[in-house]
Design an enzyme around this catalytic site. Structure first.
Site, mmCIF file in Angstrom:
data_model
loop_
_atom_site.group_PDB
_atom_site.id
_atom_site.type_symbol
_atom_site.label_atom_id
_atom_site.label_comp_id
_atom_site.label_asym_id
_atom_site.label_seq_id
_atom_site.Cartn_x
_atom_site.Cartn_y
_atom_site.Cartn_z
ATOM 1 N N GLU A 194 -55.254 -48.703 4.490
ATOM 2 C CA GLU A 194 -56.231 -47.708 4.942
ATOM 3 C C GLU A 194 -56.900 -47.198 3.680
ATOM 4 O OE1 GLU A 194 -56.562 -43.469 7.306
ATOM 5 O OE2 GLU A 194 -55.007 -43.772 5.837
ATOM 6 N N ASP A 214 -50.729 -46.612 5.318
ATOM 7 C CA ASP A 214 -51.355 -45.311 5.494
ATOM 8 C C ASP A 214 -51.804 -44.739 4.144
ATOM 9 O OD1 ASP A 214 -51.837 -43.099 7.427
ATOM 10 O OD2 ASP A 214 -50.503 -42.009 6.091
HETATM 11 C C1 GLC Z 1 -53.900 -41.359 7.789
HETATM 12 C C2 GLC Z 1 -53.591 -41.472 9.254
HETATM 13 C C3 GLC Z 1 -53.662 -40.108 9.870
HETATM 14 C C4 GLC Z 1 -52.623 -39.244 9.212
HETATM 15 C C5 GLC Z 1 -52.811 -39.213 7.703
HETATM 16 C C6 GLC Z 1 -51.615 -38.641 7.007
HETATM 17 O O1 GLC Z 1 -55.200 -40.979 7.551
HETATM 18 O O2 GLC Z 1 -54.449 -42.398 9.865
HETATM 19 O O3 GLC Z 1 -53.479 -40.143 11.251
HETATM 20 O O4 GLC Z 1 -52.698 -37.936 9.711
HETATM 21 O O5 GLC Z 1 -52.996 -40.498 7.174
HETATM 22 O O6 GLC Z 1 -50.529 -39.515 7.086
#
Ligand code: GLC
Ligand code: CA
Length: 527
Positions: free
Chosen positions: A264, A199
């Site tokens: 991500e 994440d």
């Molecule tokens: C990422 C996740 C999202 C979350 C954020 C904070 O972007 O995909 O759903 O709210 O991180 O952890």
């Protein structure tokens, strides 16, 4: 060395919304287990499960209070172990979601850190003295609204949070914290996890001097946190060069397990995407832009080509996930939007890497209707004009029974209008021309023709605009995303259409080929 995920296709599961096994309205691990037969029928290679850890749930699991425990609303560690065993028996790998940028404020580390400046856990988080006027130490803003800093009155210092105040950012320049996460990774690998979706992978390291971010454009609507966040150039809070060093370390931790690391990523520019996948760090990164773009086909193709040219195997291609409006809606709605979504996914299957589908994408699902009073996402509930993410997170429509088969009789945690029969798995499964069948066929085609992702890629010359031709060994991927037909000169020889996103056309073609609009073809050289 070829790793298990090369040529694979992943499937994202939002555990709250996938399947509820014990009828309390919240999806759970046993629910996922019960739907493994569906996932193996679909043909995917791996599931990525969004966070199921112990959590107060203010960001629905992305606020973790214990990285080694399962939230009882989702099940137990024993359930997880069984899920892994059952998934592996079906040749499905399990990727867990790790949240290293921040913890929950209820995590024991943060509770300790609040005890005072001398507490050994203080330095697990990012603390700064106030600015001379007593306000936040710099101009960084939170993705979820307001400044990225909250004052801890007891100590007189601010702590940093790029998301909710209840999601304090961890301090990745602290070696002790790095060791904690090595252990957490090992913990899940030892239980059989096959990889990690990381994440906010680009967020970990922050500028050592905590400099102000330059503002790019004026802010029109201070009540919309997404706009406010986008108004700044994130030179100092995100995508710092040192972040990759963390992943080189993680790469060594997971290597003995052959686990995959998928970040991500939302880097500052396209040319920074490939930095994360240099061979000794992350294995792939999600390239997220297609997940929030509206239908601008020429622009989208240009970006896909540029990112693909920077790395052939290093991207996890996605057009849908749990954070954005569904592509079928975003790309124009109705069957037009669905057709465009499939055209994009089809082309992505030829771009190498490790693409992912988001639960329900295979059904061509549109955004769901959620009443204002039922909204759950803090972007919507904590801001005046925040556009929340609930419409994509509603329950998976399995059939036309209660709550679309998600739960036996309970009200889902996120109530929404029921989906019609045509949108359900039960109906689409038996229909050869359904969106579900089209997606399943596409998955099969990628598996049957490894050249599609494994042979050397060669971008063929095409006129500017929404047309592209990519050749890989015996395979050819042709995108015509223009609103009209387009005649293209095929490379010499006879080509067999093995997949067309907009029809069930097959057959042999050669010479000049007249492509249908807004669609993608996959062809194999006929021998
Ligand atoms: C990422 C996740 C999202 C979350 C954020 C904070 O972007 O995909 O759903 O709210 O991180 O952890
Ligand atoms: Ca449940």
């Amino acid at each position: 060395m070829t790793s298990w995920w090369h040529g694979g296709i992943g499937y994202e599961i939002y555990p709250r919304s996938f399947a509820d096994s014990n009828n309390d309205g919240i999806g759970d691990i046993n629910g996922i287990k019960g739907r493994l037969p569906y996932l193996s029928w679909l043909g995917i290679d791996a599931i990525w499960i969004a966070p199921f850890y112990e959590s107060p749930g203010l960001d629905h699991g992305y606020d973790v209070s214990d990285y080694r425990a399962i939230n009882p609303i989702h099940g137990t560690l024993a359930d997880f172990d069984e899920l892994i065993a059952d998934a592996h028996a079906r040749d499905i790998r399990v990727i867990v979601d790790i949240v290293p940028n921040h913890s929950s404020s209820e995590h024991r580390w943060f509770q300790q850190a609040l005890q005072g400046r001398d507490n050994p856990y203080r330095d697990y988080y990012l603390w700064r003295d106030p600015a001379p006027d007593g306000g936040p130490p710099n101009n960084w803003v939170s993705h979820f609204g307001g400044p990225a800093w909250t004052l801890d009155e007891a100590s007189g210092q601010y702590y940093c949070h790029l998301f909710l105040p209840e999601q304090p950012d961890l301090n990745w320049s602290n070696p002790a914290l790095r060791e904690e996460f090595d252990d957490i990774l090992r913990f899940w690998c030892d239980r059989g996890a096959d990889g990690f979706r990381i994440d906010v992978a680009h967020g970990l390291v922050k500028d050592a001097q905590f400099r102000d971010n330059p503002q790019r454009v004026p802010i029109q609507d201070p009540g919309n946190p997404t706009e406010v966040f986008g108004a700044f150039e994130h030179l100092y809070d995100m995508d710092q060069d040192g972040t990759v060093d963390v992943y080189r370390r993680w790469n060594r931790v997971v290597e003995p397990y052959e686990a995959v690391l998928i970040g991500e990523s939302n880097p500052r520019s396209l040319d920074r995407v490939a930095r994360y996948v240099r061979g000794d760090s992350l294995h792939t990164v999600f390239y997220l832009e297609p997940g929030w773009m509206h239908w601008k086909p020429a622009d989208l193709l240009e970006k896909l080509e540029a990112v693909h040219r920077s790395t052939d195997t290093g991207i996890s291609w996605v057009i849908d996930n749990h954070d954005n409006s569904r592509s079928a809606t975003r790309f124009g709605g109705g069957d037009v939007g669905r057709g465009r979504s499939l055209a994009v996914m089809t082309f992505m299957m030829a771009l190498g890497g490790f693409p992912f589908l988001w639960e329900g994408q295979e059904l061509g699902l549109a955004d769901a209707e959620v009443d204002a009073g039922n909204l759950e996402d803090p972007i919507a509930t904590r801001n005046e004009h925040g556009v929340g993410r609930d419409a994509t997170r509603t329950v998976m429509p399995w059939d036309s029974s209660h709550a679309n088969g998600f739960s036996e009789s309970a009200e889902p945690w996120l109530p929404s209008a029921l989906r019609g029969p045509a949108e359900t798995v039960a109906v689409q499964r038996d229909d050869r021309s359904s969106w579900l069948s089209k997606h399943r066929d596409l998955i099969k085609v990628r598996r049957t023709h490894p050249d599609l992702w494994g042979a050397t890629p060669q971008w063929l010359e095409t006129p500017p605009g929404a047309v592209r031709a990519l050749r890989r060994g015996s395979m050819l991927a042709l995108a015509n995303w223009k609103p009209d037909r387009f005649a293209i000169d095929l490379p010499p020889g006879v080509w067999t259409i093995v997949y067309h996103s907009a029809s069930t056309d097959t057959g042999d073609v050669s010479g000049t080929f007249d492509m249908a609009p807004e669609s993608t073809y996959l062809m194999v050289a006929s021998t």
